[in-house]
Design an enzyme around this catalytic site. Structure first.
Site, PDB file in Angstrom:
ATOM      1  N   ASP A 263       0.854  -1.184   0.000  1.00 51.30           N
ATOM      2  CA  ASP A 263       0.000   0.000   0.000  1.00 51.30           C
ATOM      3  C   ASP A 263       0.900   1.248   0.000  1.00 51.30           C
ATOM      4  O   ASP A 263       2.119   1.172   0.218  1.00 51.30           O
ATOM      5  CB  ASP A 263      -0.953  -0.012   1.203  1.00 51.30           C
ATOM      6  CG  ASP A 263      -2.161   0.900   0.947  1.00 51.30           C
ATOM      7  OD1 ASP A 263      -2.113   1.713   0.001  1.00 51.30           O
ATOM      8  OD2 ASP A 263      -3.152   0.808   1.707  1.00 51.30           O
TER       9      ASP A 263
HETATM   10  C1  NOJ Z   1      -3.908   4.041   0.195  1.00 51.55           C
HETATM   11  C2  NOJ Z   1      -5.110   3.171   0.384  1.00 51.55           C
HETATM   12  O1  NOJ Z   1      -5.039   2.485   1.615  1.00 51.55           O
HETATM   13  C3  NOJ Z   1      -5.311   2.151  -0.726  1.00 51.55           C
HETATM   14  O2  NOJ Z   1      -6.550   1.525  -0.543  1.00 51.55           O
HETATM   15  C4  NOJ Z   1      -5.213   2.815  -2.066  1.00 51.55           C
HETATM   16  O3  NOJ Z   1      -5.436   1.868  -3.086  1.00 51.55           O
HETATM   17  C5  NOJ Z   1      -3.852   3.459  -2.194  1.00 51.55           C
HETATM   18  N1  NOJ Z   1      -3.698   4.471  -1.162  1.00 51.55           N
HETATM   19  C6  NOJ Z   1      -3.612   4.092  -3.562  1.00 51.55           C
HETATM   20  O4  NOJ Z   1      -4.345   5.241  -3.692  1.00 51.55           O
END
Ligand code: NOJ
Length: 699
Positions: A263
């Site tokens: 993530d």
């Molecule tokens: C953080 C988030 O937790 C995740 O769900 C998301 O896909 C990513 N950022 C990318 O934007």
């Protein structure tokens, strides 16, 4: 491109080029066309390194994608096309209801269609991979991200997760209408302590296996291409550095063969978790645990080459991950056409059908919680309209970063479009006008920013101001219908006595206003059900219907006693249970018969009759309790659901079979087997369904 050519390509790559494939950056890095300024400077990244990266996160338009891809291909040595990834969560430009709303439909076909339509639109803007579906199981409505989930039940969430993956990915990824899906967040993120985002998670293996893994298994069965590791720790080790989760569980046991992406900046956050001292250690821990793509940091870029040279990471391991990246690009057809149809004039780009679909899907996702003979509203009635959501364009919800709220239909516009002539009252001094209305719609709830990432709350109660507003309206008119626009279950206890109707519209998306009016007016007969419990208070959280049996549970004999599992200042019941939702028909379950088919198969026959003149749909739900088990089990577990349409005055007969897989459970040693003994089945239209019968499995 054939596999042999991909292998030959891999052979030609330098160590830096290989590592680059596993680096993902935002489009910002390309805005200077490779000049080493701004963000590149911050990451100490050279122009050469930029033109070695593998993927980009979050472009907005087709023009951006064409321009970045063109610049990249012109500057990179091996000309391996970039792959573009983005959060396409509930639509792209046309916004569909939030995922929690879609789960409320209890309709997998509807979810699949939504994913197909989202893919259709997003691919036209150059997206190749979506960071969806979110398969995290959720039980704490304080957590802002519940809106991205499929709710509190592992079976419902599994069915929905599978439908998303099938919808996005279609039959074959070379089809330009499809997106590769990335299921997230692996794993346990939904149990962040106290509902506070990014907070610690600590859970038993049983909880993990029983509740949190099933939806990921469903995604893997459906062929999901990527898995995103979560921000949280698990047994003290962040998922992004967690070998046990990513290798033992995800790879070896669940047989996931696709790519694992961290993530956002999670590799860097290993330093914040204080499980890595520096960039090199963080990169080492993440990569050796099984994280293959580093989202938006330079950790892999700048540390992996050295780790390989030091012999701390095997070249073979790197090669495997890079090959997977090349294979994904190949499957998407990027080697043949790096623009994946963007330059193809003949490609169908007609988005007009999407709005009509968004309206229909939103109507199927709204949950009618209360109706004391006040709904549907009639065109002949004089309708009052008040509240912060009455003519608000803030109806798209979080994660609708491309959708334009100005193009969304407000409730007031929806009423007008449907031929109502509402008396919209904004100022308190004008509330007196409501006296002359037959009914008043009070539209309240949350703003988009109260849901999604980094949007946790300590109270899920409707705001004091909104409660006061309802009381104020009640003073003038007692025929109140509340329309809730919300990202999460809310505590509605304070308004219950004052209102005759409650419609949970969630964040309905681009067609919000008209879709709400479809349901209020009866043009659409509501059929959706709650995928999360609505508690009586925030203090009851975390809460779900499928809690485990305790040594001192409450029953009719002891509910007044002190030494049972209860609160002093509240009972344990929810305000509205999981699976609950009303409609405008009168649909009843007339007969349920349970019988044995073979040693491990049970059959449930049912008859459903619509006693009304209104055609409608019910969500048939089958819950089970395994009477005696090795480990404490949920009081009830959803084992089956189906949306059943029943015409006016019609009777429908049906049959369901549950087999070994449905009747097995995770034991203390993590074996998934079925025990001999009795099973109770509860069949009905919500999680409080009555006991339909008992069946015994004799070994
Ligand atoms: C953080 C988030 O937790 C995740 O769900 C998301 O896909 C990513 N950022 C990318 O934007």
């Amino acid at each position: 491109m054939e596999q042999t050519k991909l292998l030959a390509l891999l052979d030609q790559m330098t160590l830096e080029e290989k590592v680059g494939q596993l680096v993902q950056l935002t489009p910002m890095f390309f805005s200077e066309q490779g000049e080493v300024t701004g963000p590149m400077n911050e990451l100490e990244m050279t122009k050469e390194e930029l033109f070695q990266i593998g993927s980009v996160l979050g472009t907005r338009t087709k023009e951006d994608v064409i321009s970045i891809q063109t610049t990249y291909l012109a500057n990179s040595r091996l000309k391996i096309p970039l792959i573009f990834m983005a959060d396409v969560i509930h639509g792209y430009e046309t916004i569909f209801p939030i995922p929690l709303a879609l789960a409320s439909s209890f309709d997998t076909e509807l979810v699949k269609t939504t994913a197909e339509l989202s893919a259709f639109e997003a691919t036209r803007a150059g997206v190749h991979v979506t960071f969806s579906p979110m398969a995290d199981l959720v039980r704490d409505a304080r957590w802002g991200r519940v809106l991205e989930s499929n709710g509190e039940d592992p079976y419902l969430s599994s069915q929905m997760t599978r439908a998303y993956v099938e919808g996005y990915q279609g039959e074959i990824l070379s089809d330009k209408d499809t997106l590769a899906a990335c299921v997230k967040h692996f794993v346990g993120y939904g149990e962040a302590e106290a509902g506070r985002d990014y907070n610690t998670v600590d859970m038993s293996d049983l909880n993990l296996y029983q509740n949190h893994l099933p939806a990921f298994r469903a995604a893997i069965d459906a062929g999901v291409k990527l898995v995103m590791s979560s921000f949280n720790v698990w047994r003290g080790i962040p998922s992004t550095a967690n070998k046990y989760l990513l290798k033992d569980v995800l790879r070896n046991e669940m047989h996931f063969e696709g790519l694992v992406i961290a993530d956002y900046a999670a590799v860097h956050e290993l330093i914040n978790h204080r499980v890595a001292a520096d960039k090199k250690e963080a990169a080492y821990r993440a990569f050796s645990a099984g994280v293959e793509i580093d989202m938006v940091t330079d950790y892999y870029q700048h540390a992996l080459p050295e780790l390989i040279q030091d012999g701390l990471i095997e070249m073979d391991q790197l090669n495997q991950s890079v090959l997977k990246m090349l294979e994904l690009k190949n499957e998407l057809g990027l080697f043949e056409d790096p623009y994946r149809g963007l330059k193809d004039e003949t490609l169908d780009r007609d988005m007009t059908p999407l709005r009509a679909k968004a309206r229909e899907i939103a109507g199927q996702s709204m949950v009618l919680l209360k109706n004391e003979s006040i709904l549907p509203i009639q065109p002949s009635e004089k309708i009052g309209l008040v509240g912060p959501k009455a003519n608000s364009h803030d109806v798209l919800g979080a994660w609708s970063w491309i959708g334009n709220p100005d193009k969304a239909i407000t409730l007031e516009d929806g009423l007008k479009q449907a031929g109502f002539n509402p008396t919209y009252v904004e100022r308190e001094i004008d509330y007196v006008q409501l006296k002359y209305c037959d009914k008043v719609i009070v539209a309240v709830g949350e703003i988009s920013d109260e849901g999604g990432e980094g949007a946790s709350k300590t109270s899920i109660a409707l705001s004091q101001r909104q409660v006061e507003l309802i009381k104020e309206v009640y003073h003038w008119n007692q025929n109140i219908i509340v329309v809730l626009v919300n990202s999460r279950p809310m505590d509605l206890s304070a308004i219950q006595p004052y209102v005759k109707g409650i419609l949970v519209s969630w964040f309905p998306g681009s067609e919000a206003g008209i879709a709400i009016v479809d349901v209020l007016s009866g043009r659409v007969n509501p059929s959706a059900k709650l995928p999360m419990t609505f508690p009586q208070s925030t203090g009851q959280l975390p809460m779900s219907y499928n809690f485990l049996s305790t040594g001192r549970g409450i029953n009719e004999h002891n509910h007044a006693q002190k030494y049972v599992s209860r609160y002093l200042d509240s009972d344990n019941a929810p305000l509205y249970p999981f699976g609950f939702g009303l409609n405008y028909s009168q649909i009843e379950l007339d007969q349920v018969k349970i019988s044995q088919i073979d040693q491990t198969t049970v059959e449930i026959k049912y008859q459903i009759t619509n006693h009304s003149e209104n055609a409608g749909s019910e969500i048939l739900q089958v819950y089970m309790q395994d009477k005696v088990t090795e480990v404490a089990r949920p009081e009830r577990e959803l084992k089956y659901f189906e949306k059943i349409h029943v015409a006016a005055k019609e009777t429908v007969n049906g049959m369901i079979r549950l087999g070994k897989d449905d009747l097995s459970y995770w034991h203390a040693d993590l074996s998934f087997t079925m025990d001999p003994g009795a099973f109770d089945f509860f069949v009905g239209f919500d999680s409080h369904a009555p006991l339909a019968g008992t069946w015994t499995y004799v070994e």
